[in-house]
Design a protein around this motif. Structure first.
Motif, PDB file in Angstrom:
ATOM      1  N   ASP A  54      12.290  31.832 -51.239  1.00 39.05           N
ATOM      2  CA  ASP A  54      13.354  32.687 -51.131  1.00 39.05           C
ATOM      3  C   ASP A  54      14.191  33.526 -52.031  1.00 39.05           C
ATOM      4  O   ASP A  54      13.956  33.309 -53.222  1.00 39.05           O
ATOM      5  CB  ASP A  54      14.542  32.043 -50.390  1.00 39.05           C
ATOM      6  CG  ASP A  54      14.297  31.157 -48.930  1.00 39.05           C
ATOM      7  OD1 ASP A  54      13.300  31.667 -48.435  1.00 39.05           O
ATOM      8  OD2 ASP A  54      15.034  30.284 -48.596  1.00 39.05           O
ATOM      9  N   SER A  55      14.641  34.525 -51.608  1.00 39.94           N
ATOM     10  CA  SER A  55      15.160  35.536 -52.404  1.00 39.94           C
ATOM     11  C   SER A  55      16.850  35.968 -52.131  1.00 39.94           C
ATOM     12  O   SER A  55      16.976  35.915 -50.806  1.00 39.94           O
ATOM     13  CB  SER A  55      14.513  36.747 -52.945  1.00 39.94           C
ATOM     14  OG  SER A  55      14.319  37.477 -51.585  1.00 39.94           O
ATOM     15  N   MET A  56      17.641  36.056 -52.864  1.00 38.92           N
ATOM     16  CA  MET A  56      19.066  36.390 -52.542  1.00 38.92           C
ATOM     17  C   MET A  56      19.688  37.446 -53.459  1.00 38.92           C
ATOM     18  O   MET A  56      19.313  37.497 -54.709  1.00 38.92           O
ATOM     19  CB  MET A  56      20.099  35.327 -52.668  1.00 38.92           C
ATOM     20  CG  MET A  56      21.193  35.393 -52.293  1.00 38.92           C
ATOM     21  SD  MET A  56      22.432  33.865 -51.976  1.00 38.92           S
ATOM     22  CE  MET A  56      22.677  33.757 -54.114  1.00 38.92           C
ATOM     23  N   LEU A  57      20.265  38.388 -52.827  1.00 41.14           N
ATOM     24  CA  LEU A  57      21.013  39.530 -53.651  1.00 41.14           C
ATOM     25  C   LEU A  57      22.317  39.283 -53.453  1.00 41.14           C
ATOM     26  O   LEU A  57      23.119  39.215 -52.526  1.00 41.14           O
ATOM     27  CB  LEU A  57      20.478  40.880 -53.067  1.00 41.14           C
ATOM     28  CG  LEU A  57      21.253  42.176 -53.508  1.00 41.14           C
ATOM     29  CD1 LEU A  57      21.058  42.408 -55.133  1.00 41.14           C
ATOM     30  CD2 LEU A  57      21.050  43.439 -52.779  1.00 41.14           C
ATOM     31  N   ILE A  58      22.994  39.300 -54.738  1.00 44.06           N
ATOM     32  CA  ILE A  58      24.410  39.127 -54.918  1.00 44.06           C
ATOM     33  C   ILE A  58      25.012  40.527 -54.882  1.00 44.06           C
ATOM     34  O   ILE A  58      24.903  41.213 -55.776  1.00 44.06           O
ATOM     35  CB  ILE A  58      25.087  38.451 -55.898  1.00 44.06           C
ATOM     36  CG1 ILE A  58      24.397  36.821 -55.844  1.00 44.06           C
ATOM     37  CG2 ILE A  58      26.576  38.037 -56.120  1.00 44.06           C
ATOM     38  CD1 ILE A  58      24.820  35.847 -57.074  1.00 44.06           C
ATOM     39  N   ARG A  59      26.162  40.990 -54.022  1.00 50.53           N
ATOM     40  CA  ARG A  59      26.294  42.039 -53.943  1.00 50.53           C
ATOM     41  C   ARG A  59      28.073  42.102 -53.848  1.00 50.53           C
ATOM     42  O   ARG A  59      28.793  41.294 -53.475  1.00 50.53           O
ATOM     43  CB  ARG A  59      25.819  43.181 -52.674  1.00 50.53           C
ATOM     44  CG  ARG A  59      24.323  42.871 -52.669  1.00 50.53           C
ATOM     45  CD  ARG A  59      23.979  44.146 -51.694  1.00 50.53           C
ATOM     46  NE  ARG A  59      24.452  44.096 -50.537  1.00 50.53           N
ATOM     47  CZ  ARG A  59      24.252  44.939 -49.425  1.00 50.53           C
ATOM     48  NH1 ARG A  59      23.842  45.944 -49.638  1.00 50.53           N
ATOM     49  NH2 ARG A  59      24.838  44.549 -48.291  1.00 50.53           N
ATOM     50  N   GLY A  60      28.557  43.383 -54.208  1.00 48.42           N
ATOM     51  CA  GLY A  60      30.187  43.394 -54.132  1.00 48.42           C
ATOM     52  C   GLY A  60      30.581  44.426 -55.097  1.00 48.42           C
ATOM     53  O   GLY A  60      29.937  45.187 -56.085  1.00 48.42           O
TER      54      GLY A  60
ATOM     55  N   SER B  50      19.291  37.832 -57.430  1.00 47.60           N
ATOM     56  CA  SER B  50      19.460  39.112 -58.251  1.00 47.60           C
ATOM     57  C   SER B  50      20.847  39.491 -58.108  1.00 47.60           C
ATOM     58  O   SER B  50      21.683  39.273 -56.949  1.00 47.60           O
ATOM     59  CB  SER B  50      18.402  40.255 -57.442  1.00 47.60           C
ATOM     60  OG  SER B  50      17.222  39.881 -57.686  1.00 47.60           O
ATOM     61  N   VAL B  51      21.563  40.084 -59.099  1.00 46.82           N
ATOM     62  CA  VAL B  51      22.934  40.886 -58.956  1.00 46.82           C
ATOM     63  C   VAL B  51      22.859  42.310 -59.068  1.00 46.82           C
ATOM     64  O   VAL B  51      21.799  42.704 -60.134  1.00 46.82           O
ATOM     65  CB  VAL B  51      23.791  40.471 -59.965  1.00 46.82           C
ATOM     66  CG1 VAL B  51      25.130  41.145 -60.011  1.00 46.82           C
ATOM     67  CG2 VAL B  51      24.272  38.952 -59.739  1.00 46.82           C
ATOM     68  N   GLY B  52      23.108  43.361 -58.252  1.00 50.10           N
ATOM     69  CA  GLY B  52      22.795  44.573 -58.329  1.00 50.10           C
ATOM     70  C   GLY B  52      23.468  45.510 -57.331  1.00 50.10           C
ATOM     71  O   GLY B  52      24.075  44.948 -56.125  1.00 50.10           O
TER      72      GLY B  52
ATOM     73  N   PHE C 115      18.116  37.203 -48.547  1.00 46.63           N
ATOM     74  CA  PHE C 115      19.481  36.911 -48.221  1.00 46.63           C
ATOM     75  C   PHE C 115      20.387  37.802 -48.928  1.00 46.63           C
ATOM     76  O   PHE C 115      19.964  38.198 -49.985  1.00 46.63           O
ATOM     77  CB  PHE C 115      19.814  35.358 -48.448  1.00 46.63           C
ATOM     78  CG  PHE C 115      18.859  34.320 -47.507  1.00 46.63           C
ATOM     79  CD1 PHE C 115      19.406  33.794 -46.180  1.00 46.63           C
ATOM     80  CD2 PHE C 115      17.603  33.933 -47.890  1.00 46.63           C
ATOM     81  CE1 PHE C 115      18.574  32.890 -45.555  1.00 46.63           C
ATOM     82  CE2 PHE C 115      16.782  32.866 -47.022  1.00 46.63           C
ATOM     83  CZ  PHE C 115      17.439  32.531 -45.771  1.00 46.63           C
ATOM     84  N   ALA C 116      21.789  37.449 -48.587  1.00 43.81           N
ATOM     85  CA  ALA C 116      22.692  38.265 -49.437  1.00 43.81           C
ATOM     86  C   ALA C 116      23.851  37.660 -49.532  1.00 43.81           C
ATOM     87  O   ALA C 116      24.368  36.709 -48.349  1.00 43.81           O
ATOM     88  CB  ALA C 116      23.055  39.587 -48.821  1.00 43.81           C
ATOM     89  N   LEU C 117      24.541  37.513 -50.790  1.00 42.65           N
ATOM     90  CA  LEU C 117      25.774  36.635 -50.756  1.00 42.65           C
ATOM     91  C   LEU C 117      26.798  37.974 -51.303  1.00 42.65           C
ATOM     92  O   LEU C 117      26.742  38.631 -52.264  1.00 42.65           O
ATOM     93  CB  LEU C 117      25.807  35.814 -52.179  1.00 42.65           C
ATOM     94  CG  LEU C 117      26.990  34.950 -52.294  1.00 42.65           C
ATOM     95  CD1 LEU C 117      27.523  34.134 -51.162  1.00 42.65           C
ATOM     96  CD2 LEU C 117      26.708  34.266 -53.647  1.00 42.65           C
TER      97      LEU C 117
END
Length: 598
Positions: A420-426, A567-569, A580-582
């Motif tokens: 799995d892969s997750m992108l941390i956004r904000g 990832s963070v971006g 996925f996204a956080l």
């Protein structure tokens, strides 16, 4: 081992509040605290098995010291015989005494040289062990990182390890062995002075009779030395504070110079030479201002110590002269008294002669004590330790705060399986990088639980990659040994770093040579070589164009199929590369599948 809490009540409040230390920096510590800290620094090495050779060296040094004391007493006796020989015009005896002196002087030279040599060997043995242990404590559990967060008053830890530990070891050996020698000299020559000063009655002017009791020379030496020591302590007390400040200001100035060198390109692009010059001058002004105060204090102390030493040359002759003119003692006895008085006075005046050194020594003790206190505070600030179990990466009920206690996020939960892969956004400032630090186990102001896959390693790639000194191949494989089967060249080529392949085995400061985009691609090579089970990319492609970013992520997806990628971006191009996204929305963190967000 060396970490120690000096201010327990304050520390407990800080830990309870989850905030960093905010006490005012002290110029120096109370003497009681300094002595207790000194014992904590001294004990570990000398009670360890590694100190066996040093104990042997110390015993030999003590034996040589005893030999030097024997030589000193022999030379003192020789003075009387030699000068009596001259007074008696005895040429044959004079020649014999010259040979005796040559023998004693030769032994003295050998003993002194070997004593200094063995002291240096003892110092390097102790320093090597001590520096190794302190570096381990500084590096373990990310103490070096947390120290910046929990104790703003611990300045320049690099200087504490590189300079202060060396000064501590050398000064402790020199001062304490010197003091021990002085005490032994004092006892030995106190006996000599006592024997040379039997009770006597001297008739002075107008028929006045002065009665001198047994040991009067020893009493005069004691009075002379104690008076000098008290005056020196009063005049020299400010030296402790000034030495402490001088070491701190020198370290601050050197650190500022290093910062300019490390950020030379940014400063040049900003044309920030003028403001950097003002900052450096301000730091150097503190160095100069305190140094002037220091040398003024040393000047006042110098008048006392040098005047005291010069008076000590003539003082014993003055008090012995009446006995000589009364024909009670010989010229040889005067010279023997002068030598013995000088040895006793010198031994008793060790504080006068070495006050500046003792002041510097205490300043070093205080700096190290505050450093160890800061490391203890950092160590007591526990971070979330990830549990290793199963094949998932999950977080439950995470709460992340700033150093000041402001909540950046709470009730953060998610679960990712292998592949799995997750992108941390904000928005900027919402705490994305702080969340990554929390997950990495280096942010102490957080609560909750984290679980990582049981097998495999974890790797974090930051926006500004770390490239250690050495070859580019070593930097690509950091923190493991460099790869030598051709994979490094293959990945460099795939990431369009072909021009760097001929330079892979060249040593240089690559963080200053490569552009940020090149450094980020080297970091991706690192991930491809290490193949971690859990990979974090914190703005790791911020300096890359979309095509280079796409190539980098495609390689990661292809080579790390069974790894979890976080990832963070900010870029929208990253959305399609994650499952996925956080996301931080309105101050709340939400975990969901990427399709829903997009």
């Amino acid at each position: 081992m060396f970490k120690t809490l000096l201010f327990k009540r304050t520390a407990q409040k800080e830990l309870h509040a989850g905030q960093s230390a905010d006490r005012k920096p002290s110029d120096s510590l109370p003497l009681k605290v300094s002595l207790a800290s000194f014992w904590r620094m001294l004990k570990p090495y000398w009670t360890s098995k590694d100190s066996m050779i040093s104990w042997f060296l110390l015993i030999v040094i003590i034996a040589l010291t005893a030999g030097s004391i024997w030589i000193a007493t022999s030379i003192n006796t020789w003075y009387k015989t030699f000068w009596d020989t001259i007074q008696n015009y005895d040429v044959a005896a004079f020649k014999h005494q010259i040979l005796v002196f040559a023998l004693l002087a030769s032994i003295h030279v050998v003993v002194t040289v070997y004593k200094a040599f063995l002291q240096s060997r003892l110092a390097i043995n102790w320093r090597r062990w001590l520096t190794g242990k302190v570096m381990n404590e500084w590096l373990e559990k990310s103490t070096y990182y947390k120290l910046q967060l929990t104790d703003k008053n611990t300045d320049n830890p690099d200087q504490r390890i590189a300079d202060d530990l060396s000064l501590f070891v050398n000064a402790t050996i020199v001062l304490f062995l010197g003091t021990t020698t002085d005490l032994a000299m004092m006892v030995t020559f106190a006996v000599v002075l006592w024997d040379l000063s039997g009770s006597v009655d001297l008739t002075l002017w107008n028929g006045y009779v002065l009665h001198l009791p047994d040991g009067y020379l020893l009493y005069l030496a004691l009075i002379y030395s104690v008076a000098g020591t008290l005056i020196t302590f009063i005049l020299g007390k400010p030296l402790v504070k000034l030495n402490f400040r001088q070491q701190r200001y020198e370290a601050d100035f050197r650190f500022s110079l290093i910062r300019v060198r490390e950020n030379a390109e940014s400063i040049a692009l900003y044309k920030g030479e003028e403001i950097e010059n003002l900052t450096l001058r301000d730091r150097f002004f503190n160095v100069v201002k305190n140094y002037i105060s220091l040398i003024n204090c040393q000047k006042r102390l110098g008048f006392l110590t040098l005047g005291y030493a010069q008076l000590a040359v003539i003082f014993p002759i003055l008090i012995a002269a009446p006995l000589y003119f009364a024909k009670i003692i010989t010229m040889g006895s005067i010279m023997q008294i002068n030598s013995a008085f000088g040895q006793v006075q010198s031994a008793l005046s060790t504080l006068v002669a070495n006050f500046s050194d003792w002041a510097s020594w205490k300043a070093v003790i205080d700096r190290l004590a505050l450093f160890f206190d800061g490391m203890e505070r950092a160590d007591n600030c526990k971070c979330i330790a990830a549990q290793k179990e199963g094949e998932v990466f999950k977080a439950e009920d995470l709460e992340v705060k700033t150093q000041s206690g402001e909540v950046l996020g709470q009730d953060i939960s998610f679960c990712l399986n292998l592949g799995d892969s997750m992108l941390i956004r904000g928005p900027s400032g919402c705490g994305k990088s702080t969340l990554i630090r929390t997950i990495a186990g280096i942010w102490p102001f957080a609560a909750g639980s984290i679980t990582e896959p049981k097998e495999g390693e974890v790797l974090f790639l930051s926006q500004k990659p770390y490239l250690p000194q050495g070859t580019l191949r070593e930097a690509a494989g950091y923190p493991k040994a460099p790869e030598s089967k051709g994979l490094t060249e293959e990945y460099f080529k795939a990431l369009h770093l072909d021009h760097l392949i001929p330079l892979l085995d060249k040593e240089d400061i690559w963080s200053h040579i490569l552009s940020l985009g090149e450094q980020q691609r080297v970091a991706f090579v690192r991930a491809l070589l290490l193949k971690p089970k859990l990979l974090f990319l914190d703005e790791a492609t911020s300096a890359l164009d979309e095509n280079s970013e796409n190539i980098a992520y495609s390689l990661i997806k292809e080579e790390l199929k069974n790894s979890i990628i976080v990832s963070v971006g900010h870029r929208s191009s990253l959305i399609a590369k994650h499952d996925f996204a956080l996301s931080c929305v309105g101050g709340k963190w939400e975990f969901s599948r990427m399709e829903i967000i997009s």
